[in-house]
Scaffold this motif. Sequence first.
Motif, mmCIF file in Angstrom:
data_model
loop_
_atom_site.group_PDB
_atom_site.id
_atom_site.type_symbol
_atom_site.label_atom_id
_atom_site.label_comp_id
_atom_site.label_asym_id
_atom_site.label_seq_id
_atom_site.Cartn_x
_atom_site.Cartn_y
_atom_site.Cartn_z
ATOM 1 N N THR A 32 57.756 14.401 -38.060
ATOM 2 C CA THR A 32 58.353 13.064 -38.083
ATOM 3 C C THR A 32 57.516 12.201 -39.017
ATOM 4 O O THR A 32 56.320 12.447 -39.186
ATOM 5 C CB THR A 32 58.400 12.423 -36.679
ATOM 6 O OG1 THR A 32 57.125 12.551 -36.053
ATOM 7 C CG2 THR A 32 59.447 13.110 -35.826
ATOM 8 N N PRO A 33 58.130 11.203 -39.639
ATOM 9 C CA PRO A 33 57.394 10.438 -40.648
ATOM 10 C C PRO A 33 56.218 9.659 -40.079
ATOM 11 O O PRO A 33 56.151 9.372 -38.887
ATOM 12 C CB PRO A 33 58.455 9.475 -41.200
ATOM 13 C CG PRO A 33 59.771 10.073 -40.830
ATOM 14 C CD PRO A 33 59.537 10.793 -39.550
ATOM 15 N N ALA A 34 55.302 9.344 -40.968
ATOM 16 C CA ALA A 34 54.195 8.446 -40.648
ATOM 17 C C ALA A 34 54.515 7.089 -41.259
ATOM 18 O O ALA A 34 55.337 6.982 -42.167
ATOM 19 C CB ALA A 34 52.889 9.000 -41.217
ATOM 20 N N ASP B 129 54.077 4.943 -32.606
ATOM 21 C CA ASP B 129 54.974 5.803 -33.381
ATOM 22 C C ASP B 129 56.430 5.455 -33.072
ATOM 23 O O ASP B 129 56.902 5.683 -31.964
ATOM 24 C CB ASP B 129 54.686 7.281 -33.064
ATOM 25 C CG ASP B 129 55.438 8.232 -33.995
ATOM 26 O OD1 ASP B 129 56.475 7.833 -34.571
ATOM 27 O OD2 ASP B 129 55.003 9.383 -34.154
ATOM 28 N N PRO B 130 57.147 4.903 -34.056
ATOM 29 C CA PRO B 130 58.527 4.480 -33.811
ATOM 30 C C PRO B 130 59.494 5.645 -33.660
ATOM 31 O O PRO B 130 60.629 5.452 -33.226
ATOM 32 C CB PRO B 130 58.873 3.668 -35.053
ATOM 33 C CG PRO B 130 57.990 4.225 -36.119
ATOM 34 C CD PRO B 130 56.729 4.655 -35.451
ATOM 35 N N SER C 149 61.720 4.333 -43.371
ATOM 36 C CA SER C 149 61.864 5.787 -43.495
ATOM 37 C C SER C 149 60.495 6.454 -43.538
ATOM 38 O O SER C 149 60.376 7.666 -43.430
ATOM 39 C CB SER C 149 62.713 6.160 -44.699
ATOM 40 O OG SER C 149 62.522 5.251 -45.736
ATOM 41 N N GLY C 150 59.456 5.659 -43.682
ATOM 42 C CA GLY C 150 58.110 6.205 -43.574
ATOM 43 C C GLY C 150 57.756 7.144 -44.714
ATOM 44 O O GLY C 150 58.445 7.213 -45.737
ATOM 45 N N VAL C 151 56.663 7.876 -44.548
ATOM 46 C CA VAL C 151 56.212 8.878 -45.519
ATOM 47 C C VAL C 151 55.961 10.170 -44.751
ATOM 48 O O VAL C 151 55.834 10.151 -43.528
ATOM 49 C CB VAL C 151 54.915 8.422 -46.245
ATOM 50 C CG1 VAL C 151 55.137 7.116 -46.967
ATOM 51 C CG2 VAL C 151 53.750 8.349 -45.293
ATOM 52 N N PRO C 152 55.889 11.311 -45.458
ATOM 53 C CA PRO C 152 55.630 12.562 -44.733
ATOM 54 C C PRO C 152 54.262 12.516 -44.065
ATOM 55 O O PRO C 152 53.281 12.050 -44.649
ATOM 56 C CB PRO C 152 55.657 13.628 -45.839
ATOM 57 C CG PRO C 152 56.327 12.997 -47.001
ATOM 58 C CD PRO C 152 56.081 11.534 -46.906
ATOM 59 N N CYS C 153 54.205 13.031 -42.842
ATOM 60 C CA CYS C 153 52.924 13.114 -42.152
ATOM 61 C C CYS C 153 52.337 14.480 -42.432
ATOM 62 O O CYS C 153 52.998 15.506 -42.221
ATOM 63 C CB CYS C 153 53.114 12.932 -40.653
ATOM 64 S SG CYS C 153 51.556 13.047 -39.759
ATOM 65 N N LEU D 211 50.973 9.846 -48.449
ATOM 66 C CA LEU D 211 51.209 10.735 -47.319
ATOM 67 C C LEU D 211 50.561 10.117 -46.086
ATOM 68 O O LEU D 211 49.716 9.231 -46.208
ATOM 69 C CB LEU D 211 50.609 12.121 -47.599
ATOM 70 C CG LEU D 211 51.156 12.823 -48.849
ATOM 71 C CD1 LEU D 211 50.298 14.038 -49.181
ATOM 72 C CD2 LEU D 211 52.607 13.241 -48.638
ATOM 73 N N GLY D 212 50.944 10.599 -44.927
ATOM 74 C CA GLY D 212 50.488 9.942 -43.709
ATOM 75 C C GLY D 212 49.591 10.787 -42.819
ATOM 76 O O GLY D 212 49.648 12.018 -42.825
ATOM 77 N N VAL D 213 48.780 10.086 -42.046
ATOM 78 C CA VAL D 213 47.889 10.712 -41.072
ATOM 79 C C VAL D 213 48.152 10.070 -39.715
ATOM 80 O O VAL D 213 48.157 8.837 -39.606
ATOM 81 C CB VAL D 213 46.406 10.480 -41.451
ATOM 82 C CG1 VAL D 213 45.479 11.036 -40.373
ATOM 83 C CG2 VAL D 213 46.099 11.115 -42.800
ATOM 84 N N LYS D 214 48.378 10.871 -38.705
ATOM 85 C CA LYS D 214 48.585 10.322 -37.362
ATOM 86 C C LYS D 214 47.401 10.660 -36.471
ATOM 87 O O LYS D 214 46.710 11.668 -36.668
ATOM 88 C CB LYS D 214 49.855 10.908 -36.732
ATOM 89 C CG LYS D 214 51.148 10.400 -37.364
ATOM 90 C CD LYS D 214 52.368 10.927 -36.614
ATOM 91 C CE LYS D 214 53.644 10.530 -37.341
ATOM 92 N NZ LYS D 214 54.842 11.086 -36.695
#
Lengths: 365, 350
Positions: B126-128, B138-139, B156-160, B255-258
């Motif tokens: 799911t997107p970050a 986290d929506p 729409s976020g970015v890829p995690c 890119l994303g970090v969760k």
Amino acid sequence: MSVPATTVTPPLADDLDIVIPTIRNLDFLEQWRSFFQPYHLIIVQDGDPSKTIRVPDGFDYELYNRNDINRILGTKASCISFKDSACRCFGFLVSKKKYIFTIDDDCFVAKDPSGQEINALAQHIHNLLTPSTPYFFNTLYDPYREGADFVRGYPFSLREGVTTAISHGLWLNIPDYDAPTQLVKPLERNSRYVDAVLTIPKGTLFPMCGMNLGFHRELIGPAMYFGLMGDGQPIGRYDDMWAGWCAKVICDHLGLGVKTGLPYIWHSKASNPFVNLKKEYKGIYWQEEIIPFFQSVILPKDCTTPQKCYVELAKLVKEKLGPIDPYFGKLSGEMVTWVNAWNELNPSTDVAAVKNIDAAAPKKK
Amino acid sequence: MSQVTIDRNEIDIVIAAFRSDLTSFLEEWRPIISRFHLIIVQDPDLKEGLKIPNGFDVDVYTKSDIDKLVSASHASMFSGYACRYFGYLVSKRKYIVSIDDDCSPAKDNNGDVVDIVTQHITNLKTPATPLFFNTLYDPYRKGSDFVRGYPFSLRSGVPCVLSCGLWLNLADFDAPTQSLKPELRNSRYVDAVLTVPKNSLMPMSGINIAFDRETVGPAILPALKLAKEGKVRWETMEDVWCGLVVKVVCDHLQLGVKTGIPYVWRNERGSAIDSLKKEWQGVKLMEELIPFFQTLKLSQDAVTAEDCVMEMAVAIKKGMGSKHPELANAAGNMVEWVKIWKEVGSRVLI
């Protein structure tokens, strides 16, 4: 457990005001009585000033309606919104205390997962009286909470943190969604209790909701202007958002912290999404340009107080956002009016005494 | 929100083994990981053969495998905690889930066992949302969404590409902290996952992570070795270094970090006070690393994780190498890692 010999004063009882905007009644205070009664209330009555707002017995309060606002501020009253909860910031202006807690009149006491009632005010006070950590993310959230600490790799030089200026609480039951989301998901309720407080990192903006909010009035009060909303304005439901973006930029600049997370309150009333859509409509488009604006703001080094920062921000708003719509030129002007009103009502010792504003006797039972 | 599929063909579980008898560890994790392919990398210093129970689809790699694949001069890159990176190298799958071998499954607030694989993969699929903070975390989680005031263009976020989990019981504190508070255990299960905002650095703990190997594998690297590198987390900073590198890469590449759930239960191991007696080089180093990494800027030409790592290595060597030989070594290791990564030709099967 032993009982103290003398009465224990609730924390900050003499240093904190609770500001509540209302247009209907304050019955909700009954539920909050044990948590709020030791504190002074500032009620800002929106709408028809001839209506009498009943305050439950036993509370120590001042109440201001539109007539009072006009009288106290004179021409500067133009900066205070009418028919919108944005009018609450008038309460911030006239308070003489160091801290503010503001809450909406449809917010009730929530329960934590163990079933215990949450003293939202006490949690905000804890958040405000412990440091924030905006310069490096702590993966175990607020390190100053009992049972937590800084994790491995967290630089020791950053472990003192910075002073917390804002404590942003959350909501169980009706979540703070915008109108489009409310329309698509009318039945969604927030039932997830996230047991965390965390600092919003420096350089990161957030959507600040005004319904459950605490802040350090001396450090950031001048930036907590809730804008021009409601009657006669092209936009509504962006008052707290606006204050939050301005305040965060200024906090980042001044080295102050913003926390979000606990405490939760129970938000009981879902506002009408169709009405909300009309109010938010322009905001949904405008925020696409407003956000990049705030993300790119750089305040000059000589802006060393929140007032100076805010005046500078007002200039930038006029310059950069003015072209979007004349509203922003107007807003910019009222931002300056607000700061002038703030300075007038809150003279500091190194400024020449301004002529006395007749703040009149606050209405008290 | 669309349903996330957990496809065993996309996932490798990589474990670094510091003890030979992995029976109890793997039995504990069996319900959660037995349907996935395991890569177990034996600590090169561990002399005895590994004891692994039946019923697992597992490939084991030992010192001799490491020596065969990489030249002898670089085999030392994969010593200690860093041996797990060998597993990342030889994996042929898109996602890696990696935990320390002193962790057990945790229970959530409802008493249910936490399935770390499902949660990590959900985080990754799911997107970050690093460009603006969502106060409801986290929506994309069920029951949550973006709040009022969140710009629609950013929804729409970015890829995690990196999911950092947490730990109940023995949290990942440093030795001074744990020594000062020997009884401190983490009992707070925070039911949230959130994106670490852009330009915000964080201390990555290797104890419980998952990542998109296809996208960011070259930046999940073994590089920093302390002089007194040890076999407990109190005696290493290799993962913290890796986290600084990968966050700069992610911020640059959008890119994303969760961080947040899933939790593991971390068992007691070692002594914080004993670790404290060793010279705490890592702590001192962090003081300089943070300002350096915070101001590190990559060029427009760096469009892949490999590009970013190579640029960073140059900058690190130049900016900090002369003052800190271990950082010059780290920079050298980063360059070597990218070379090895390319040579091994690690490609995703599916």
